[in-house]
Scaffold this motif. Structure first.
Motif, PDB file in Angstrom:
ATOM      1  N   THR A 165       6.163  11.887  12.843  1.00 33.34           N
ATOM      2  CA  THR A 165       5.041  11.814  12.069  1.00 33.34           C
ATOM      3  C   THR A 165       4.657  13.220  11.433  1.00 33.34           C
ATOM      4  O   THR A 165       4.269  12.887  10.098  1.00 33.34           O
ATOM      5  N   GLU A 220       4.137  13.371   7.392  1.00 33.52           N
ATOM      6  CA  GLU A 220       3.169  14.173   6.910  1.00 33.52           C
ATOM      7  C   GLU A 220       3.582  15.190   5.913  1.00 33.52           C
ATOM      8  O   GLU A 220       3.131  15.645   4.520  1.00 33.52           O
ATOM      9  N   ASN A 269       2.933  15.766   1.846  1.00 29.69           N
ATOM     10  CA  ASN A 269       2.034  17.122   1.370  1.00 29.69           C
ATOM     11  C   ASN A 269       2.789  17.700   0.447  1.00 29.69           C
ATOM     12  O   ASN A 269       2.215  18.402  -0.461  1.00 29.69           O
ATOM     13  N   PRO A 278      -2.803   7.545   6.058  1.00 24.16           N
ATOM     14  CA  PRO A 278      -1.975   8.126   6.732  1.00 24.16           C
ATOM     15  C   PRO A 278      -0.341   7.553   6.169  1.00 24.16           C
ATOM     16  O   PRO A 278      -0.355   6.382   5.960  1.00 24.16           O
ATOM     17  N   ILE A 286      -2.643  14.706   3.292  1.00 19.34           N
ATOM     18  CA  ILE A 286      -2.586  13.213   3.595  1.00 19.34           C
ATOM     19  C   ILE A 286      -3.938  12.962   4.510  1.00 19.34           C
ATOM     20  O   ILE A 286      -4.017  13.674   5.246  1.00 19.34           O
ATOM     21  N   LYS A 305      -6.288  11.466   7.204  1.00 17.57           N
ATOM     22  CA  LYS A 305      -6.376  11.124   8.741  1.00 17.57           C
ATOM     23  C   LYS A 305      -6.510   9.561   8.933  1.00 17.57           C
ATOM     24  O   LYS A 305      -6.327   8.952   9.797  1.00 17.57           O
TER      25      LYS A 305
END
Length: 215
Positions: A3, A7, A11, A37, A63, A65
């Motif tokens: 994860t 992310e 980004n 997400p 990104i 949450k």
């Protein structure tokens, strides 16, 4: 891919667009890409037209949450989110698919509407640039299905002709389109916050058809 790595990848795309946007406009023009997400192989990717708001409104530079459509802190008057939650992706099955969906737009640069965007001096180049990045994102995340939040976005992804799989009763007005993008099934709906002439009953039928087609 973990994860955190996913992310970081997302980004890095935001950071790239932050630099590249200077090729199209001055630094007063802002953008947003992701509204949820990131998940690999999500059951659904939702692709809208473009970010609303004024050109100089601050964009999303990380990104999120929380999925924007499910964020309790968002404005209660957010028509698109309300329509997606309460009319289209309603019921236990669809709400769970919405919760785990990835949401973005085909155009990243902010403008009050598409008409305003298309009046930008470099609108054609900007749109082509965004579509190239969008293709990279789809290729990376590999969603099982895509929901286009307008027939315009559906046409950009799938081209024409297309298949109308649901129509307004007593008319030939399409409520739901079906097509393919690189082998991925794409379903297209009328824009939820600006579709005129559609009743709650029409959206109820769209919701039920989506429940059959999404898994």
């Amino acid at each position: 891919m973990t994860t955190d790595n996913l992310e970081n990848w997302g980004n890095s795309i935001i950071d790239k667009v932050k630099v590249d946007k200077l090729d199209f406009s001055d630094d007063q023009s802002n953008f947003s890409i992701f509204y949820s997400p990131l998940i690999l192989n999500p059951k659904l990717m939702i692709i809208g037209d473009n970010p609303g708001g004024q050109i100089t409104d601050k964009g999303l530079d990380k990104i999120p949450k929380l999925h924007e459509y499910l964020d309790p802190d968002k404005d209660k008057q957010y028509k698109l989110a309300n329509a997606m939650r309460d009319k289209i992706m309603k019921g236990e099955k669809l709400k769970e698919i919405l919760r785990t969906s990835v949401k973005l737009n085909r155009i990243f640069f902010k403008s009050p509407d598409l008409k305003t965007f298309k009046a930008f001096p470099k609108a054609i180049e900007m749109e082509k640039y965004c579509l190239k990045i969008l293709e990279e994102i789809i290729d990376k995340l590999q969603p099982k299905k895509i929901l286009a939040e307008s027939f315009g976005t559906f046409e950009v992804l799938c081209g024409t002709p297309c298949t109308s799989v649901l129509e307004k009763e007593g008319t030939n007005k399409s409520l739901l389109l079906a097509g393919k993008y690189k082998g991925i099934e794409v379903l297209g709906i009328n824009h939820p916050s600006s579709s005129r002439g559609l009743s709650n009953g029409d959206w109820e039928r769209v919701s039920k058809e989506l429940e059959k087609r999404l898994d």
